[in-house]
Design an enzyme around this catalytic site. Structure first.
Site, mmCIF file in Angstrom:
data_model
loop_
_atom_site.group_PDB
_atom_site.id
_atom_site.type_symbol
_atom_site.label_atom_id
_atom_site.label_comp_id
_atom_site.label_asym_id
_atom_site.label_seq_id
_atom_site.Cartn_x
_atom_site.Cartn_y
_atom_site.Cartn_z
ATOM 1 C CB CYS A 76 -0.994 0.167 1.376
ATOM 2 S SG CYS A 76 -1.949 -1.595 1.689
ATOM 3 C CG ASP A 77 2.821 5.191 -1.035
ATOM 4 O OD1 ASP A 77 3.644 4.787 -0.546
ATOM 5 O OD2 ASP A 77 2.382 6.217 -1.734
#
Length: 209
Positions: A76-77
């Site tokens: 994730c980012d």
């Protein structure tokens, strides 16, 4: 089957645990600044957060495939799009202060890129990625409130310089979208991506009602 979270974010881990999944945590060590600098100038915000999420997931998957031959890796980012800019973690109190002065009383778009990799037989197989976007309606904290918030240290190391589930929640008037995405990992999006790689989220639950 084991879920692996390619992130050191305590908030993402907390969201998954509260939703019945106990992932193993591996930090990718991806140089985010270098990766962003290597992307084409015309890359849009969604492309940026997906590229970062995919790099993290691929790095961790390569590291754990032999040890966890039947697993799913989630990267994730998150970044905030505000006033034409895409910003990540402030890093310093001065940057966080400038952002809050600019954001106060306005809105921004919190983008979270997700990437899910399926590991079978020790090899990386199917991959799925996508983004979740949530509109944030910021309150207008006073200068004294901003300084007090900076003193907690919280806004320095979170995307956009704010949280929804911590001290920052006092200064968010509302959101339009998925709250779990703002905290760090979108449960609805992750579920859809898991389906794309052939995994049902209920098979990852550590406890059943």
């Amino acid at each position: 089957m084991q879920m692996v979270l390619a992130s050191q974010s305590p908030a993402r881990l907390q969201v998954l645990r509260a939703a019945g999944v106990e992932p193993l945590v591996y930090v990718s060590g991806v140089d985010e600044d270098a990766l962003m600098a290597s992307l084409p100038e015309e890359a849009g915000p969604e492309s940026v957060v997906v590229a970062l999420a995919e790099a993290k997931a691929r790095t961790v998957a390569a590291a754990v495939a032999a040890e966890l031959p039947d697993s799913v890796v989630v990267g994730c980012d998150s970044m905030l799009a505000h006033d034409g800019l895409l910003v990540g973690k402030p890093g310093t109190a001065e940057v966080a202060r400038q952002r809050w002065v600019a954001m106060g009383g306005g809105t921004g778009e919190l983008l979270t890129g997700h990437c899910v990799l399926r590991v079978r037989g020790g090899a990386v197989g199917a991959i799925a990625s996508g983004t979740a976007t949530t509109t944030i309606r910021f309150g207008a904290p006073s200068p004294a409130e901003i300084e007090a918030y900076l003193a907690t240290g919280e806004p320095l190391n979170v995307a956009g310089g704010f949280t929804l589930d911590g001290y920052g929640g006092w200064f968010v008037d509302g959101i339009d979208g998925d709250p779990s995405s703002v905290i760090g990992i979108s449960l609805p999006l992750t579920r859809r991506l898991l389906i794309e790689v052939g995994v049902s989220v209920v098979d990852l639950w550590t406890a059943r009602a």
